[in-house]
Design an enzyme around this catalytic site. Structure first.
Site, PDB file in Angstrom:
ATOM      1  N   GLY A 150      41.307  -3.381 -37.526  1.00 11.30           N
ATOM      2  CA  GLY A 150      42.321  -4.331 -37.062  1.00 11.30           C
ATOM      3  C   GLY A 150      43.680  -3.677 -36.909  1.00 11.30           C
ATOM      4  O   GLY A 150      43.823  -2.460 -37.098  1.00 11.30           O
ATOM      5  N   PHE A 151      44.664  -4.469 -36.600  1.00 12.03           N
ATOM      6  CA  PHE A 151      46.012  -3.961 -36.373  1.00 12.03           C
ATOM      7  C   PHE A 151      46.562  -3.247 -37.617  1.00 12.03           C
ATOM      8  O   PHE A 151      46.783  -2.024 -37.614  1.00 12.03           O
ATOM      9  CB  PHE A 151      46.896  -5.131 -35.904  1.00 12.03           C
ATOM     10  CG  PHE A 151      48.354  -4.979 -36.157  1.00 12.03           C
ATOM     11  CD1 PHE A 151      49.048  -3.874 -35.670  1.00 12.03           C
ATOM     12  CD2 PHE A 151      49.051  -5.934 -36.890  1.00 12.03           C
ATOM     13  CE1 PHE A 151      50.411  -3.725 -35.916  1.00 12.03           C
ATOM     14  CE2 PHE A 151      50.409  -5.791 -37.131  1.00 12.03           C
ATOM     15  CZ  PHE A 151      51.082  -4.683 -36.656  1.00 12.03           C
TER      16      PHE A 151
ATOM     17  N   TYR B  98      43.894 -21.643 -43.348  1.00 11.86           N
ATOM     18  CA  TYR B  98      44.316 -20.246 -43.504  1.00 11.86           C
ATOM     19  C   TYR B  98      45.175 -20.102 -44.759  1.00 11.86           C
ATOM     20  O   TYR B  98      44.944 -19.233 -45.604  1.00 11.86           O
ATOM     21  CB  TYR B  98      45.081 -19.812 -42.252  1.00 11.86           C
ATOM     22  CG  TYR B  98      45.566 -18.380 -42.275  1.00 11.86           C
ATOM     23  CD1 TYR B  98      44.671 -17.318 -42.248  1.00 11.86           C
ATOM     24  CD2 TYR B  98      46.929 -18.098 -42.303  1.00 11.86           C
ATOM     25  CE1 TYR B  98      45.112 -16.004 -42.260  1.00 11.86           C
ATOM     26  CE2 TYR B  98      47.390 -16.791 -42.303  1.00 11.86           C
ATOM     27  CZ  TYR B  98      46.474 -15.747 -42.289  1.00 11.86           C
ATOM     28  OH  TYR B  98      46.938 -14.455 -42.296  1.00 11.86           O
TER      29      TYR B  98
ATOM     30  N   ASP C 200      34.336  -3.229 -40.928  1.00 14.41           N
ATOM     31  CA  ASP C 200      34.897  -4.213 -39.990  1.00 14.41           C
ATOM     32  C   ASP C 200      33.794  -4.768 -39.096  1.00 14.41           C
ATOM     33  O   ASP C 200      32.931  -4.015 -38.642  1.00 14.41           O
ATOM     34  CB  ASP C 200      35.985  -3.534 -39.130  1.00 14.41           C
ATOM     35  CG  ASP C 200      36.951  -4.533 -38.525  1.00 14.41           C
ATOM     36  OD1 ASP C 200      36.489  -5.397 -37.758  1.00 14.41           O
ATOM     37  OD2 ASP C 200      38.151  -4.457 -38.830  1.00 14.41           O
TER      38      ASP C 200
ATOM     39  N   ALA D 216      45.360  -8.632 -48.876  1.00 11.59           N
ATOM     40  CA  ALA D 216      46.444  -9.014 -47.959  1.00 11.59           C
ATOM     41  C   ALA D 216      46.583 -10.522 -47.945  1.00 11.59           C
ATOM     42  O   ALA D 216      45.675 -11.232 -47.519  1.00 11.59           O
ATOM     43  CB  ALA D 216      46.122  -8.521 -46.545  1.00 11.59           C
TER      44      ALA D 216
ATOM     45  N   LEU E  78      41.684  -6.228 -46.184  1.00 12.06           N
ATOM     46  CA  LEU E  78      42.479  -6.855 -45.115  1.00 12.06           C
ATOM     47  C   LEU E  78      41.639  -7.707 -44.169  1.00 12.06           C
ATOM     48  O   LEU E  78      42.196  -8.391 -43.302  1.00 12.06           O
ATOM     49  CB  LEU E  78      43.211  -5.768 -44.300  1.00 12.06           C
ATOM     50  CG  LEU E  78      44.329  -5.072 -45.057  1.00 12.06           C
ATOM     51  CD1 LEU E  78      43.887  -3.693 -45.508  1.00 12.06           C
ATOM     52  CD2 LEU E  78      45.575  -4.942 -44.227  1.00 12.06           C
TER      53      LEU E  78
ATOM     54  N   THR F 275      35.067 -17.169 -44.467  1.00 11.86           N
ATOM     55  CA  THR F 275      35.224 -15.706 -44.473  1.00 11.86           C
ATOM     56  C   THR F 275      36.008 -15.264 -45.699  1.00 11.86           C
ATOM     57  O   THR F 275      35.616 -14.331 -46.409  1.00 11.86           O
ATOM     58  CB  THR F 275      35.977 -15.237 -43.204  1.00 11.86           C
ATOM     59  OG1 THR F 275      35.277 -15.711 -42.079  1.00 11.86           O
ATOM     60  CG2 THR F 275      36.106 -13.731 -43.144  1.00 11.86           C
TER      61      THR F 275
ATOM     62  N   GLY G 216      39.219  -7.026 -34.452  1.00 11.20           N
ATOM     63  CA  GLY G 216      39.597  -5.607 -34.416  1.00 11.20           C
ATOM     64  C   GLY G 216      38.839  -4.878 -33.324  1.00 11.20           C
ATOM     65  O   GLY G 216      38.003  -5.466 -32.637  1.00 11.20           O
TER      66      GLY G 216
ATOM     67  N   LYS H 267      44.000 -18.116 -48.111  1.00  9.87           N
ATOM     68  CA  LYS H 267      44.762 -16.983 -48.650  1.00  9.87           C
ATOM     69  C   LYS H 267      45.253 -17.295 -50.065  1.00  9.87           C
ATOM     70  O   LYS H 267      45.277 -16.419 -50.931  1.00  9.87           O
ATOM     71  CB  LYS H 267      45.943 -16.655 -47.733  1.00  9.87           C
ATOM     72  CG  LYS H 267      45.520 -15.989 -46.425  1.00  9.87           C
ATOM     73  CD  LYS H 267      45.015 -14.582 -46.680  1.00  9.87           C
ATOM     74  CE  LYS H 267      44.651 -13.856 -45.410  1.00  9.87           C
ATOM     75  NZ  LYS H 267      44.186 -12.497 -45.634  1.00  9.87           N
TER      76      LYS H 267
HETATM   77  P1  NAD Z   1      43.583  -8.210 -37.346  1.00 10.08           P
HETATM   78  O1  NAD Z   1      42.839  -9.350 -36.744  1.00 10.08           O
HETATM   79  O2  NAD Z   1      44.003  -7.130 -36.437  1.00 10.08           O
HETATM   80  O3  NAD Z   1      42.750  -7.606 -38.573  1.00 10.08           O
HETATM   81  C1  NAD Z   1      41.741  -8.313 -39.258  1.00 10.08           C
HETATM   82  C2  NAD Z   1      40.491  -7.457 -39.190  1.00 10.08           C
HETATM   83  O4  NAD Z   1      39.464  -8.063 -39.980  1.00 10.08           O
HETATM   84  C3  NAD Z   1      39.936  -7.321 -37.779  1.00 10.08           C
HETATM   85  O5  NAD Z   1      39.695  -5.957 -37.484  1.00 10.08           O
HETATM   86  C4  NAD Z   1      38.631  -8.104 -37.814  1.00 10.08           C
HETATM   87  O6  NAD Z   1      37.667  -7.617 -36.892  1.00 10.08           O
HETATM   88  C5  NAD Z   1      38.234  -7.952 -39.259  1.00 10.08           C
HETATM   89  N1  NAD Z   1      37.342  -9.003 -39.753  1.00 10.08           N
HETATM   90  C6  NAD Z   1      37.454 -10.349 -39.599  1.00 10.08           C
HETATM   91  N2  NAD Z   1      36.424 -10.972 -40.205  1.00 10.08           N
HETATM   92  C7  NAD Z   1      35.651 -10.003 -40.764  1.00 10.08           C
HETATM   93  C8  NAD Z   1      34.462 -10.006 -41.520  1.00 10.08           C
HETATM   94  N3  NAD Z   1      33.838 -11.159 -41.817  1.00 10.08           N
HETATM   95  N4  NAD Z   1      33.946  -8.824 -41.928  1.00 10.08           N
HETATM   96  C9  NAD Z   1      34.551  -7.645 -41.629  1.00 10.08           C
HETATM   97  N5  NAD Z   1      35.695  -7.583 -40.911  1.00 10.08           N
HETATM   98  C10 NAD Z   1      36.227  -8.747 -40.481  1.00 10.08           C
HETATM   99  O7  NAD Z   1      44.859  -8.829 -38.088  1.00 10.08           O
HETATM  100  P2  NAD Z   1      46.027  -8.106 -38.894  1.00 10.08           P
HETATM  101  O8  NAD Z   1      47.287  -8.671 -38.384  1.00 10.08           O
HETATM  102  O9  NAD Z   1      45.839  -6.655 -38.922  1.00 10.08           O
HETATM  103  O10 NAD Z   1      45.794  -8.704 -40.346  1.00 10.08           O
HETATM  104  C11 NAD Z   1      45.285  -7.932 -41.432  1.00 10.08           C
HETATM  105  C12 NAD Z   1      45.398  -8.761 -42.697  1.00 10.08           C
HETATM  106  O11 NAD Z   1      46.758  -9.033 -42.973  1.00 10.08           O
HETATM  107  C13 NAD Z   1      44.680 -10.103 -42.632  1.00 10.08           C
HETATM  108  O12 NAD Z   1      44.126 -10.376 -43.895  1.00 10.08           O
HETATM  109  C14 NAD Z   1      45.800 -11.084 -42.352  1.00 10.08           C
HETATM  110  O13 NAD Z   1      45.516 -12.374 -42.826  1.00 10.08           O
HETATM  111  C15 NAD Z   1      46.940 -10.433 -43.123  1.00 10.08           C
HETATM  112  N6  NAD Z   1      48.268 -10.811 -42.601  1.00 10.08           N
HETATM  113  C16 NAD Z   1      48.757 -10.269 -41.450  1.00 10.08           C
HETATM  114  C17 NAD Z   1      50.028 -10.644 -41.011  1.00 10.08           C
HETATM  115  C18 NAD Z   1      50.652 -10.064 -39.779  1.00 10.08           C
HETATM  116  O14 NAD Z   1      51.825 -10.331 -39.552  1.00 10.08           O
HETATM  117  N7  NAD Z   1      49.966  -9.274 -38.974  1.00 10.08           N
HETATM  118  C19 NAD Z   1      50.781 -11.590 -41.728  1.00 10.08           C
HETATM  119  C20 NAD Z   1      50.222 -12.133 -42.880  1.00 10.08           C
HETATM  120  C21 NAD Z   1      48.976 -11.718 -43.334  1.00 10.08           C
END
Ligand code: NAD
Length: 311
Positions: free
Chosen positions: A10-11, A149, A31, A117, A76, A95, A36, A153
């Site tokens: 993911g990001f 959500y 992942d 996270a 994450l 999830t 992602g 969390k």
């Molecule tokens: P993202 O969607 O890019 O990353 C999440 C990753 O989890 C993805 O690669 C997805 O394919 C994978 N995923 C989802 N369900 C899955 C599963 N069942 N098994 C395996 N992999 C799975 O999002 P992100 O922005 O990189 O977020 C990463 C974490 O940070 C998440 O937990 C998100 O809730 C948390 N978060 C992010 C932000 C933000 O500003 N980007 C803010 C608050 C919290």
């Protein structure tokens, strides 16, 4: 370090993989590629210190296999994106709850340190000036339309706390506040990449609501080293720690800034929340982190401002 990064494609997860591999650590990303993508991992894909395992955190045997032999787990993986959550509220609960349980239990079983996270959304509608980690939070005040959500969390945090207290699991909870950077896509509702893409394509910039809601965007390049440092800081164990930026901006102000920095002549168009996300959608007016705790623990001070983040 022998680290596992769930959600590693993911990001945020992919930047964490890059950072760890560049520092000589052994990294396995787990992942299911639901939001992602393998393209996020091109920097590390060929490195012998890196492996991508495609599969779900809901698969208990796989999670156990992947975590066996590791000493640190960065968790994450989660169902993210406003549309995903609004369209299928139970998916994020499923999830996060079952997936996090699998990941935590494997971390405890194999003696690995654990980071999860979390999100500013656990603060619900609380929009006081600078949210501190002990502000009233979740369930009672969670946003209606994104309750699953926020609740998921919040429950993840609780699970981490329980294992931290009862099993002595060294764990850190990071509460991310609107983290932005390369590889984040606008596909799942993330506002900065969506505005930038619209501006570069000379399409109208679509502001949801009145644009008066205020946010504080943090750079992924500030946050990743902080996550790793927190994991190395026993004083941070069993604590929730805010991580984010310091420059507050309204969403209309963000649209103006994107137009200025891209030199685009796109118009700004306002879309109601109902048209964007459906009836009953609510958004927080303000979301601003207090990062005093992160500063005290690891000297965290964001180095990048909003212009750095956009460009
Ligand atoms: P993202 O969607 O890019 O990353 C999440 C990753 O989890 C993805 O690669 C997805 O394919 C994978 N995923 C989802 N369900 C899955 C599963 N069942 N098994 C395996 N992999 C799975 O999002 P992100 O922005 O990189 O977020 C990463 C974490 O940070 C998440 O937990 C998100 O809730 C948390 N978060 C992010 C932000 C933000 O500003 N980007 C803010 C608050 C919290």
């Amino acid at each position: 370090m022998k680290a596992v990064v769930t959600g590693g494609a993911g990001f945020i997860g992919s930047h964490l993989c890059d950072y760890l591999v560049a520092r000589g650590h052994q990294v396995t990303a787990l992942d299911d590629l639901s939001t992602g993508s393998e393209a996020n991992l091109t920097q590390v894909a060929q490195d012998p210190a890196f492996e991508l395992v495609k599969g779900s955190i809901l698969d208990q045997n796989l999670v156990n296999e992947v975590i066996e032999g590791s000493d640190t787990v960065f968790h994450l993986a989660a169902a993210v994106g406003v549309h995903t959550i609004v369209d299928n509220p139970l998916r994020s609960l499923h999830t996060n709850l079952h997936g996090t349980e699998n990941v935590v239990e494997a971390a405890v079983a194999h003696g690995a340190r654990f980071m999860v996270a979390s999100t500013s959304e656990v603060y619900g509608k609380n929009d006081t000036d600078g949210l501190t980690e002990d502000a009233d939070r979740i369930l009672g005040s969670a946003l209606k339309s994104r309750w699953s959500y926020a609740a998921a969390k919040g429950l993840d945090e609780l699970v981490a706390h329980i294992y931290g207290e009862q099993s002595g699991l060294p764990c850190v909870i990071t509460r991310f506040f609107n983290i932005v950077g390369p590889r984040q896509t606008g596909r799942y509702g993330m506002v900065v990449p969506r505005f930038v893409a619209q501006a570069l394509n000379d399409e109208p910039i679509t502001v949801y609501g009145e644009g008066t809601q205020r946010r504080c965007f943090g750079s992924v390049f500030d946050v990743i080293p902080a996550v790793v440092q927190l994991m190395d800081t026993p004083e941070a164990y069993n604590k929730a720690v805010n991580l984010g930026g310091h420059e507050e901006v309204s969403i209309k102000g963000l649209a103006d800034r994107v137009l200025e920095l891209t030199g685009s002549s796109s118009a700004i168009s306002y879309v109601s929340y109902e048209d964007a996300y459906g009836k009953g959608y609510e958004d927080m007016q303000r979301r601003m982190p207090d990062t005093t705790l992160a500063n005290r623990l690891i000297g965290y001070t964001p180095q990048r401002n909003l212009n750095d983040i956009i460009t």
